[in-house]
Design a protein around this motif. Structure first.
Motif, PDB file in Angstrom:
ATOM      1  N   SER A 577       0.834  -1.211   0.000  1.00  0.00           N
ATOM      2  CA  SER A 577       0.000   0.000   0.000  1.00  0.00           C
ATOM      3  C   SER A 577       0.861   1.250   0.000  1.00  0.00           C
ATOM      4  CB  SER A 577      -0.927  -0.014   1.219  1.00  0.00           C
ATOM      5  OG  SER A 577      -1.825  -1.104   1.168  1.00  0.00           O
ATOM      6  N   GLU A 578       1.949   1.208   0.758  1.00  0.00           N
ATOM      7  CA  GLU A 578       2.849   2.370   0.796  1.00  0.00           C
ATOM      8  C   GLU A 578       3.478   2.611  -0.577  1.00  0.00           C
ATOM      9  OE1 GLU A 578       3.489   4.543   3.171  1.00  0.00           O
ATOM     10  OE2 GLU A 578       2.108   3.615   4.590  1.00  0.00           O
ATOM     11  N   LEU A 579       3.801   1.537  -1.267  1.00  0.00           N
ATOM     12  CA  LEU A 579       4.369   1.692  -2.609  1.00  0.00           C
ATOM     13  C   LEU A 579       3.353   2.321  -3.561  1.00  0.00           C
ATOM     14  CD1 LEU A 579       6.254  -1.724  -2.934  1.00  0.00           C
ATOM     15  CD2 LEU A 579       7.303   0.546  -2.798  1.00  0.00           C
ATOM     16  N   LYS A 580       2.095   1.932  -3.437  1.00  0.00           N
ATOM     17  CA  LYS A 580       1.048   2.532  -4.274  1.00  0.00           C
ATOM     18  C   LYS A 580       0.958   4.037  -4.019  1.00  0.00           C
ATOM     19  CE  LYS A 580      -2.115  -1.357  -5.002  1.00  0.00           C
ATOM     20  NZ  LYS A 580      -3.505  -1.862  -4.769  1.00  0.00           N
ATOM     21  N   LEU A 581       1.022   4.410  -2.744  1.00  0.00           N
ATOM     22  CA  LEU A 581       0.941   5.838  -2.407  1.00  0.00           C
ATOM     23  C   LEU A 581       2.113   6.606  -3.002  1.00  0.00           C
ATOM     24  CD1 LEU A 581      -0.181   5.632   1.351  1.00  0.00           C
ATOM     25  CD2 LEU A 581      -1.581   6.238  -0.639  1.00  0.00           C
ATOM     26  N   ARG A 582       3.241   5.935  -3.204  1.00  0.00           N
ATOM     27  CA  ARG A 582       4.415   6.584  -3.785  1.00  0.00           C
ATOM     28  C   ARG A 582       4.422   6.524  -5.312  1.00  0.00           C
ATOM     29  NH1 ARG A 582       9.796   5.804  -0.165  1.00  0.00           N
ATOM     30  NH2 ARG A 582       8.908   6.215   1.899  1.00  0.00           N
ATOM     31  N   GLY A 583       3.372   5.967  -5.863  1.00  0.00           N
ATOM     32  CA  GLY A 583       3.257   5.942  -7.319  1.00  0.00           C
ATOM     33  C   GLY A 583       3.929   4.771  -7.991  1.00  0.00           C
ATOM     34  N   VAL A 584       4.304   3.748  -7.231  1.00  0.00           N
ATOM     35  CA  VAL A 584       4.948   2.579  -7.804  1.00  0.00           C
ATOM     36  C   VAL A 584       3.873   1.662  -8.403  1.00  0.00           C
ATOM     37  CG1 VAL A 584       6.325   0.510  -7.319  1.00  0.00           C
ATOM     38  CG2 VAL A 584       6.871   2.684  -6.190  1.00  0.00           C
ATOM     39  N   ASP A 585       4.109   1.180  -9.599  1.00  0.00           N
ATOM     40  CA  ASP A 585       3.185   0.276 -10.269  1.00  0.00           C
ATOM     41  C   ASP A 585       3.373  -1.127  -9.690  1.00  0.00           C
ATOM     42  OD1 ASP A 585       1.525  -1.135 -11.897  1.00  0.00           O
ATOM     43  OD2 ASP A 585       2.505  -0.609 -13.788  1.00  0.00           O
ATOM     44  N   VAL A 586       2.621  -1.435  -8.637  1.00  0.00           N
ATOM     45  CA  VAL A 586       2.801  -2.704  -7.938  1.00  0.00           C
ATOM     46  C   VAL A 586       2.287  -3.883  -8.764  1.00  0.00           C
ATOM     47  CG1 VAL A 586       2.789  -1.678  -5.643  1.00  0.00           C
ATOM     48  CG2 VAL A 586       0.624  -2.382  -6.705  1.00  0.00           C
ATOM     49  N   ASP A 587       1.468  -3.628  -9.767  1.00  0.00           N
ATOM     50  CA  ASP A 587       0.985  -4.713 -10.613  1.00  0.00           C
ATOM     51  C   ASP A 587       2.124  -5.329 -11.427  1.00  0.00           C
ATOM     52  OD1 ASP A 587      -1.598  -4.370  -9.710  1.00  0.00           O
ATOM     53  OD2 ASP A 587      -2.125  -2.952 -11.301  1.00  0.00           O
ATOM     54  N   ARG A 588       3.198  -4.581 -11.599  1.00  0.00           N
ATOM     55  CA  ARG A 588       4.353  -5.073 -12.345  1.00  0.00           C
ATOM     56  C   ARG A 588       5.450  -5.594 -11.412  1.00  0.00           C
ATOM     57  NH1 ARG A 588       5.938  -0.531 -16.687  1.00  0.00           N
ATOM     58  NH2 ARG A 588       7.484  -2.167 -17.149  1.00  0.00           N
ATOM     59  N   LEU A 589       5.117  -5.694 -10.126  1.00  0.00           N
ATOM     60  CA  LEU A 589       6.111  -6.099  -9.134  1.00  0.00           C
ATOM     61  C   LEU A 589       5.666  -7.376  -8.426  1.00  0.00           C
ATOM     62  CD1 LEU A 589       8.667  -5.507  -7.369  1.00  0.00           C
ATOM     63  CD2 LEU A 589       7.125  -4.217  -5.852  1.00  0.00           C
ATOM     64  N   MET A 590       6.521  -8.415  -8.441  1.00  0.00           N
ATOM     65  CA  MET A 590       6.282  -9.615  -7.648  1.00  0.00           C
ATOM     66  C   MET A 590       6.913  -9.387  -6.272  1.00  0.00           C
ATOM     67  SD  MET A 590       7.056 -12.670 -10.414  1.00  0.00           S
ATOM     68  CE  MET A 590       6.843 -13.898  -9.111  1.00  0.00           C
ATOM     69  N   LEU A 591       6.056  -9.185  -5.258  1.00  0.00           N
ATOM     70  CA  LEU A 591       6.533  -8.821  -3.928  1.00  0.00           C
ATOM     71  C   LEU A 591       6.116  -9.894  -2.923  1.00  0.00           C
ATOM     72  CD1 LEU A 591       7.860  -6.773  -2.015  1.00  0.00           C
ATOM     73  CD2 LEU A 591       5.614  -5.670  -1.800  1.00  0.00           C
ATOM     74  N   ARG A 592       7.104 -10.420  -2.204  1.00  0.00           N
ATOM     75  CA  ARG A 592       6.832 -11.418  -1.157  1.00  0.00           C
ATOM     76  C   ARG A 592       7.715 -11.094   0.045  1.00  0.00           C
ATOM     77  NH1 ARG A 592       9.174 -16.620   0.013  1.00  0.00           N
ATOM     78  NH2 ARG A 592       7.696 -18.001   1.093  1.00  0.00           N
ATOM     79  N   ILE A 593       7.057 -10.859   1.184  1.00  0.00           N
ATOM     80  CA  ILE A 593       7.786 -10.500   2.408  1.00  0.00           C
ATOM     81  C   ILE A 593       7.344 -11.439   3.528  1.00  0.00           C
ATOM     82  CG2 ILE A 593       8.321  -8.680   4.058  1.00  0.00           C
ATOM     83  CD1 ILE A 593       7.514  -6.652   1.944  1.00  0.00           C
ATOM     84  N   GLN A 594       8.312 -12.042   4.203  1.00  0.00           N
ATOM     85  CA  GLN A 594       8.029 -12.899   5.355  1.00  0.00           C
ATOM     86  C   GLN A 594       8.454 -12.178   6.632  1.00  0.00           C
ATOM     87  OE1 GLN A 594       9.061 -17.224   4.791  1.00  0.00           O
ATOM     88  NE2 GLN A 594      10.149 -16.417   3.005  1.00  0.00           N
ATOM     89  N   TYR A 595       7.586 -12.257   7.628  1.00  0.00           N
ATOM     90  CA  TYR A 595       7.865 -11.627   8.917  1.00  0.00           C
ATOM     91  C   TYR A 595       7.910 -12.698  10.009  1.00  0.00           C
ATOM     92  CZ  TYR A 595       6.410  -7.189   6.726  1.00  0.00           C
ATOM     93  OH  TYR A 595       6.287  -6.087   5.916  1.00  0.00           O
ATOM     94  N   VAL A 596       8.539 -12.346  11.126  1.00  0.00           N
ATOM     95  CA  VAL A 596       8.440 -13.205  12.304  1.00  0.00           C
ATOM     96  C   VAL A 596       7.092 -12.952  12.961  1.00  0.00           C
ATOM     97  CG1 VAL A 596      10.916 -13.255  12.699  1.00  0.00           C
ATOM     98  CG2 VAL A 596       9.557 -11.478  13.789  1.00  0.00           C
ATOM     99  N   LYS A 597       6.566 -13.961  13.628  1.00  0.00           N
ATOM    100  CA  LYS A 597       5.273 -13.819  14.280  1.00  0.00           C
ATOM    101  C   LYS A 597       5.430 -13.043  15.586  1.00  0.00           C
ATOM    102  CE  LYS A 597       3.329 -18.079  12.389  1.00  0.00           C
ATOM    103  NZ  LYS A 597       2.725 -19.402  12.710  1.00  0.00           N
ATOM    104  N   ARG A 598       4.415 -12.258  15.874  1.00  0.00           N
ATOM    105  CA  ARG A 598       4.411 -11.541  17.152  1.00  0.00           C
ATOM    106  C   ARG A 598       4.188 -12.525  18.289  1.00  0.00           C
ATOM    107  NH1 ARG A 598       4.050  -6.034  16.716  1.00  0.00           N
ATOM    108  NH2 ARG A 598       3.520  -5.227  14.633  1.00  0.00           N
TER     109      ARG A 598
END
Length: 599
Positions: A577-598
């Motif tokens: 969502s932050e990338l969208k707000l910055r004008g990044v075309d996320v539809d052309r980006l394969m993005l995968r982020i893994q986090y540790v669990k809280r």
């Protein structure tokens, strides 16, 4: 209002019915029961009627189902894809799961759905062209489930019946249904013992019977050796020649289609090559060879080395030439001299994966390597080699200096054993990695290395990464060190390295948002970082992606297309969502982020 109303009002009071009222109350009760029974009968009838209507509905839905309209050629292709996927996954399962699931491959399931599917499956020989010869484990290899000798004997008889079914029904049926298709055959011949190591809890008769059945199975498979395209041999047996004699005597002309061989042996008591086929590895079509665990001199194997385009030694589980496929380094590793000998013997390689060590062992292969070095010199040129993967250890500076690889594009350092190294030895690994990048960096498009390799000098790292002008894919691999007090510094170094590298790869921009200055890896389109460590923050990652997503018309850097990272922190923001707000075309980006669990 009938008298029953008065009766129904009375239960809420203490009034007791009179003796004359009892017959009337019983009569009213019978009427209620009869009414309930009538309603239950109607309900049962309605349920039956509903079930019939549901069955009719399913039939109508089946008639309207989109799969009914799928052409036979498309449906057949779907069957083939599901079969290929199943074969790729089956070996990653536990043995008990594998044995159970292997009994119901997609080929069998597809042939049992309906008449049309069965006819189509039987008319598609390619579905039957991969044959698994994986006998079930013999019960005498694990006798603890059996409390009585009679139970063990019964289990052994059942095992023999399954083996005969495999030998007399299943294997001939698959061979017949595959028509003249090239075959992929998987041999998993394990759990055979010669009766002298007391591993069986049984007598020599059991061993002899099982050996005969295995031998008959191999011999039957060898009758169609002229159709073999791929064979995968895992021979965990003590007397290999006695069981696979039919395979050992095959001549090169007997395997004219054979392109791919994977061999793993575990003959612990044989010092000489116990699997030494005369012509199996000499076929003119041979292109890919994987030697996973070999006891005895590999250099003495009769192999058509010059025909090989793909070679893997000491690495299990990888598929050469397939992106994302990573194996694990196991027992057999090659020293520098052996590595050079191997590469010299295979002048036409395009993909190579080797488990290496920095020290030569003075064995038969080392002696052959020294003779080859004296005859041909140290330098080895491979004009076609495009992909090179090292496991076990980073190659020494001397080894890399002997390699002339003008077509090399992908260089991977995988499965490095760093956990137990002393600091000075870890520094040696760092120097080797930087040397390798400096040696081949200007031509690389794909680089992968262990993030836990410490870098001693930031200036050296900057210099190396500025020597990667064509790099398309960068993969920072490795696993996070376990949190032990005396290893905290290793984790800190890895986190610092990840932070430094991401900042190095993040372009500097001016007040107008345009990049300026020298840029490391300007053509980077794929960035992967798999260790779950606190190397960089979400904010840093956000800035990296944003600046790497600038329009190529306004910058000299390529647009990032794939980002796959593991962050050692809980999720704090929605980066997409932050990338969208910055004008990044996320539809052309394969993005995968893994986090540790809280917690």
């Amino acid at each position: 209002m009938g008298p029953e109303i008065n009766f129904l009002d009375r239960p809420s009071t203490n009034e007791v019915p009179s003796e004359n009222e009892f017959p009337q109350i019983r009569l009213l009760r019978q009427e209620c029961r009869a009414g309930i029974d009538a309603i239950d009968k109607k309900i049962k009838g309605l349920i039956r009627q509903r079930k019939l209507l549901e069955e009719d509905l399913e039939r109508y839905d089946s008639l309207l189902s989109p799969v009914k309209w799928v052409p036979d050629d498309v449906l057949s292709t779907i069957f083939e894809i599901s079969t290929i996927t199943w074969h790729q996954q089956i070996d990653n399962l536990a043995s008990t799961q594998s044995e159970r699931i292997r009994q119901n491959p997609p080929t069998i399931i597809a042939s049992q759905i309906c008449k049309r599917w069965r006819q189509l499956a039987l008319a598609t020989p390619k579905l039957w062209a991969t044959i698994y010869l994986v006998p079930p484990s013999h019960p005498r290899m694990n006798t603890w489930p059996y409390k009585k000798q009679q139970e063990l004997d019964a289990a052994e008889r059942m095992w023999e019946a399954k083996m005969k079914q495999l030998l007399e029904i299943i294997l001939p049926l698959w061979i017949e249904r595959s028509k003249q298709q090239p075959l992929s055959v998987v041999f998993r011949l394990m759990d055979i013992n010669n009766g002298t190591d007391n591993e069986w809890d049984g007598d020599a008769t059991s061993v002899a019977t099982s050996s005969l059945l295995y031998t008959a199975l191999v011999n039957l498979a060898c009758t169609v050796a002229h159709r073999w395209k791929e064979i995968d041999l895992d021979l965990y047996i003590h007397n290999i020649p006695a069981v696979v004699t039919g395979m050992l005597v095959l001549a090169p002309g007997d395997v004219p289609r054979l392109e791919t061989i994977s061999l793993q042996t575990n003959d612990l008591r044989q010092q000489n090559p116990s699997f030494a086929p005369q012509g199996l590895f000499m076929g003119q079509s041979l292109r890919s060879l994987s030697l996973i665990r070999i006891y005895g001199p590999w250099a003495q194997l009769s192999v058509n080395w010059e025909a090989l385009k793909e070679l893997s030694v000491g690495v299990k589980g990888a598929v050469m030439g397939v992106a994302g496929s990573v194996g694990s380094s196991i027992e057999r590793v090659l020293g520098p001299c052996e590595t050079l000998l191997l590469l010299r013997m295979c002048p036409n390689l395009e993909h190579c994966e080797i488990s290496v060590t920095s020290i030569d062992k003075e064995n038969t292969d080392w002696q052959a390597a020294k003779r080859s070095e004296e005859e041909h010199g140290k330098s080895v040129r491979h004009s076609r080699l495009r992909s090179l993967r090292f496991h076990g250890s980073l190659p020494s500076v001397d080894l890399l200096s002997c390699l002339d690889l003008p077509s090399l594009q992908a260089l991977h350092f995988l499965g490095l054993h760093l956990d137990n190294l002393r600091p000075e030895h870890r520094r040696v690994q760092s120097q080797r990695l930087l040397n390798a990048i400096n040696r081949f960096g200007s031509q690389l498009t794909d680089l992968r290395f262990n993030l836990l390799v410490p870098f001693e000098s930031s200036d050296a790292v900057v210099s190396c990464f500025q020597n990667l002008p064509h790099l398309f894919s960068l993969h920072l691999g490795g696993t996070a060190p376990k949190p032990r007090s005396f290893r905290n510094t290793e984790l800190e170094v890895a986190e610092s390295t990840a932070n430094f590298l991401l900042n190095l790869l993040t372009p500097e921009i001016d007040d107008e948002g345009r990049p300026y200055g020298s840029m490391s890896c300007p053509n980077l389109k794929r960035f992967v970082s798999t260790p779950m460590i606190k190397g960089f923050t979400e904010g840093q990652l956000l800035e990296f992606i944003t600046r790497r997503s600038l329009s190529p018309t306004t910058s000299h850097i390529a647009r990032i297309e794939q980002v796959d990272v593991a962050l050692g922190v809980p999720r704090g923001m929605d980066i997409r969502s932050e990338l969208k707000l910055r004008g990044v075309d996320v539809d052309r980006l394969m993005l995968r982020i893994q986090y540790v669990k809280r917690t």
